[in-house]
Design a protein around this motif. Structure first.
Motif, short mmCIF file in Angstrom:
data_model
loop_
_atom_site.label_atom_id
_atom_site.label_comp_id
_atom_site.label_asym_id
_atom_site.label_seq_id
_atom_site.Cartn_x
_atom_site.Cartn_y
_atom_site.Cartn_z
N LEU A 192 -14.12 -9.20 -2.91
CA LEU A 192 -13.23 -9.02 -2.23
C LEU A 192 -12.27 -9.88 -3.84
O LEU A 192 -11.38 -9.18 -3.59
N GLN A 193 -12.79 -10.58 -4.51
CA GLN A 193 -12.25 -10.85 -6.01
C GLN A 193 -12.58 -8.95 -6.85
O GLN A 193 -11.09 -8.62 -7.53
N LEU A 194 -13.58 -8.38 -6.31
CA LEU A 194 -13.74 -7.21 -7.01
C LEU A 194 -12.12 -6.05 -6.19
O LEU A 194 -11.48 -5.29 -7.55
N LEU A 195 -11.75 -5.56 -5.45
CA LEU A 195 -10.70 -5.81 -4.38
C LEU A 195 -9.46 -5.78 -5.16
O LEU A 195 -8.83 -5.13 -5.31
N LYS A 196 -9.45 -7.10 -5.36
CA LYS A 196 -7.85 -7.80 -6.12
C LYS A 196 -8.86 -7.61 -7.01
O LYS A 196 -6.94 -6.98 -7.50
N ASN A 197 -8.79 -7.64 -8.00
CA ASN A 197 -8.64 -7.38 -9.39
C ASN A 197 -8.32 -5.71 -9.55
O ASN A 197 -7.48 -5.05 -10.86
N ASP A 198 -9.01 -4.13 -8.69
CA ASP A 198 -8.51 -3.39 -9.11
C ASP A 198 -7.71 -2.61 -7.90
O ASP A 198 -8.05 -2.32 -7.51
N ARG A 199 -6.41 -3.07 -8.27
CA ARG A 199 -4.74 -2.36 -8.10
C ARG A 199 -4.88 -0.87 -7.90
O ARG A 199 -4.60 -0.18 -6.62
N GLY A 200 -6.03 -0.30 -8.58
CA GLY A 200 -6.03 1.30 -8.75
C GLY A 200 -6.84 1.78 -7.57
O GLY A 200 -6.58 2.85 -7.18
N LEU A 201 -8.13 0.94 -6.89
CA LEU A 201 -8.45 1.35 -6.51
C LEU A 201 -8.52 1.36 -5.12
O LEU A 201 -8.19 2.01 -3.96
N ILE A 202 -7.28 -0.13 -4.97
CA ILE A 202 -6.89 -0.48 -3.25
C ILE A 202 -5.46 1.00 -3.14
O ILE A 202 -5.50 1.53 -2.04
N SER A 203 -5.07 1.36 -4.45
CA SER A 203 -3.77 2.31 -3.89
C SER A 203 -4.76 3.64 -3.60
O SER A 203 -4.51 4.37 -2.83
N ASP A 204 -5.86 3.91 -4.70
CA ASP A 204 -6.91 5.03 -3.93
C ASP A 204 -6.97 4.91 -2.66
O ASP A 204 -6.92 6.03 -1.79
N ILE A 205 -7.57 4.01 -1.70
CA ILE A 205 -7.90 3.65 -0.61
C ILE A 205 -6.81 3.90 0.37
O ILE A 205 -6.82 4.68 1.48
N LYS A 206 -6.27 3.66 -0.03
CA LYS A 206 -4.51 3.66 1.17
C LYS A 206 -4.24 5.02 0.96
O LYS A 206 -3.88 5.67 2.48
N SER A 207 -4.12 5.94 -0.08
CA SER A 207 -3.95 7.58 -0.09
C SER A 207 -4.72 8.02 0.72
O SER A 207 -4.30 8.85 1.61
N VAL A 208 -6.19 7.44 0.71
CA VAL A 208 -7.31 8.84 1.16
C VAL A 208 -6.93 8.36 3.08
O VAL A 208 -7.42 8.76 3.40
N SER A 209 -7.31 6.92 3.04
CA SER A 209 -6.33 6.72 4.64
C SER A 209 -5.84 7.39 5.24
O SER A 209 -5.65 8.27 6.45
N LYS A 210 -4.18 7.82 4.82
CA LYS A 210 -2.98 7.84 4.89
C LYS A 210 -3.91 9.27 4.70
O LYS A 210 -3.11 10.37 6.15
N LYS A 211 -4.13 10.51 4.63
CA LYS A 211 -4.71 11.92 4.34
C LYS A 211 -5.61 12.04 5.36
O LYS A 211 -5.42 13.04 6.42
N PHE A 212 -6.26 10.70 6.27
CA PHE A 212 -7.33 10.61 6.89
C PHE A 212 -6.80 10.50 8.89
O PHE A 212 -7.34 10.52 9.14
N GLY A 213 -5.90 10.01 8.34
CA GLY A 213 -5.27 9.41 8.93
C GLY A 213 -5.15 7.76 10.37
O GLY A 213 -5.22 8.02 11.73
N ILE A 214 -5.52 6.84 9.85
CA ILE A 214 -6.31 5.53 9.60
C ILE A 214 -5.86 4.71 9.02
O ILE A 214 -5.66 5.09 7.60
N ASP A 215 -5.85 3.48 9.65
CA ASP A 215 -5.70 2.45 8.54
C ASP A 215 -6.72 2.35 7.63
O ASP A 215 -7.59 2.20 8.10
N PRO A 216 -6.19 1.79 6.96
CA PRO A 216 -6.81 1.70 5.37
C PRO A 216 -7.74 0.34 5.41
O PRO A 216 -8.61 0.24 4.94
N ILE A 217 -7.23 -0.60 6.15
CA ILE A 217 -8.33 -1.56 6.78
C ILE A 217 -9.49 -0.96 7.30
O ILE A 217 -10.64 -2.21 6.76
N HIS A 218 -9.68 0.14 8.02
CA HIS A 218 -11.23 -0.20 8.43
C HIS A 218 -11.76 0.41 6.98
O HIS A 218 -13.17 0.47 6.99
#
Length: 326
Positions: free
Chosen positions: A68-94
């Protein structure tokens, strides 16, 4: 999954379902799953996961807090997760759910995403060949037993077919005078360093990545990976940025399989998708559920819904906290 973490029972299920892999379920209308857990209490955590965690003098909650802390600290990773999720048409929470589940129950999270890439360098210095007992995988799948797979178009269909042939024709058997171990296809041919290995922030195994390479290439334009180039496969699954599309593609394939074959929309239940990321074989599982529900409906009984395991249960239970990361 370590999706993708297939066990031998899961693999046998895949083989048994092979005869009906191309038959979509049409028995009843699509049922949309809620985001709640089906089980009131968390299903039992496997002893192997408990023993591994205890041996390292860790706790599940401690490992959960670390990822959880890793994900909180790495906003770039979270941004990439959201971007990739959008491309595949899924909610980034998955994607968040799959990553958190892997690092809570299977491996320890590192302090930052880039550490996964640094760790990869030590592996990528040596040659990486996918083989068993001197026989390379590319030569192995040229055996006549795999002929029925040759005309399949997608990498997912191709490698799923090859996995099913391994289960039915080779695993635990002696073929042409050569004895093959009774074990998973991925464990026998795709783990050149040590048994049970998965890598990267998504803890993917090479076979899962090979299954998903067409989908990833289609969506992102990335060059496809190939079993004959082991280093490329490992570089892809160990690099935190390169592996994210493979995580997304794996999750999307589960959502698609349950919609097509079992008539369930699981796109709003990250606990179910996390469960499938953990167990693997979503298509075989969807088909098995469809057959069971067809029999239940014929008997006038209520149908069963997909259920989360211990891994997915945690994701739904902590959903508010995990959503706050996004």
């Amino acid at each position: 999954m370590g999706l993708h973490k297939n066990n031998y029972t899961s693999a046998m299920m895949s083989a048994l379902c092979a005869v009906s892999l191309l038959m979509p379920s049409t028995a009843y209308a699509l049922t949309k799953m809620s985001g709640d857990n089906v089980n009131v209490e968390q299903p039992a955590i496997p002893g192997s996961s408990k023993n591994r965690t205890q041996a390292l003098k860790k706790t599940f909650d401690g490992k959960y807090q670390k990822v959880l802390q890793l994900l909180k600290n790495d906003r770039g990773l979270i941004s990439d997760i959201k971007s990739v999720s959008k491309k595949f048409g899924i909610d980034p929470i998955h994607m968040v759910g799959a990553i958190v589940g892997e690092h809570t129950y299977n491996v320890d999270a590192m302090d930052r995403a880039q550490s996964y890439y640094i760790k990869a360098i030590s592996y990528l210095k040596s040659d990486i060949n996918f083989e068993y007992d001197g026989e390379n995988i590319t030569a192995f799948v040229e055996r006549p037993q795999f002929e029925k797979c040759n005309n399949l178009k997608s990498s997912l269909e191709l490698w799923t077919c090859r996995e099913n042939v391994w289960i039915s024709k080779f695993s635990g058997k002696t073929v042409d005078g050569k004895k093959f171990p009774r074990n998973r296809f991925s464990a026998v041919f795709f783990q050149p360093f040590y048994a049970g290995q998965t890598f990267g922030i998504g803890q993917l195994n090479p076979l899962t990545a090979l299954m998903m390479t067409d989908a990833v290439s289609k969506v992102t334009g990335a060059r496809k990976i190939d079993a004959s180039r082991g280093k490329d496969v490992y570089a892809t699954i160990m690099d935190p940025r390169k592996t994210l599309p493979y995580i997304a593609a794996t999750l999307k394939s589960s959502i698609d399989a349950y919609k097509r074959y079992a008539d369930f929309d699981i796109s709003t239940n990250p606990g179910i998708t996390a469960t499938l990321y953990n167990t693997g074989n979503p298509k075989a599982r969807a088909l098995a559920l469809a057959r069971k529900n067809k029999a239940l409906k014929a008997a006038g009984k209520p149908i069963e819904t997909p259920q989360e395991n211990y891994y997915g249960w945690l994701i739904n239970d902590r959903i508010d906290e995990l959503r706050s990361l996004l």
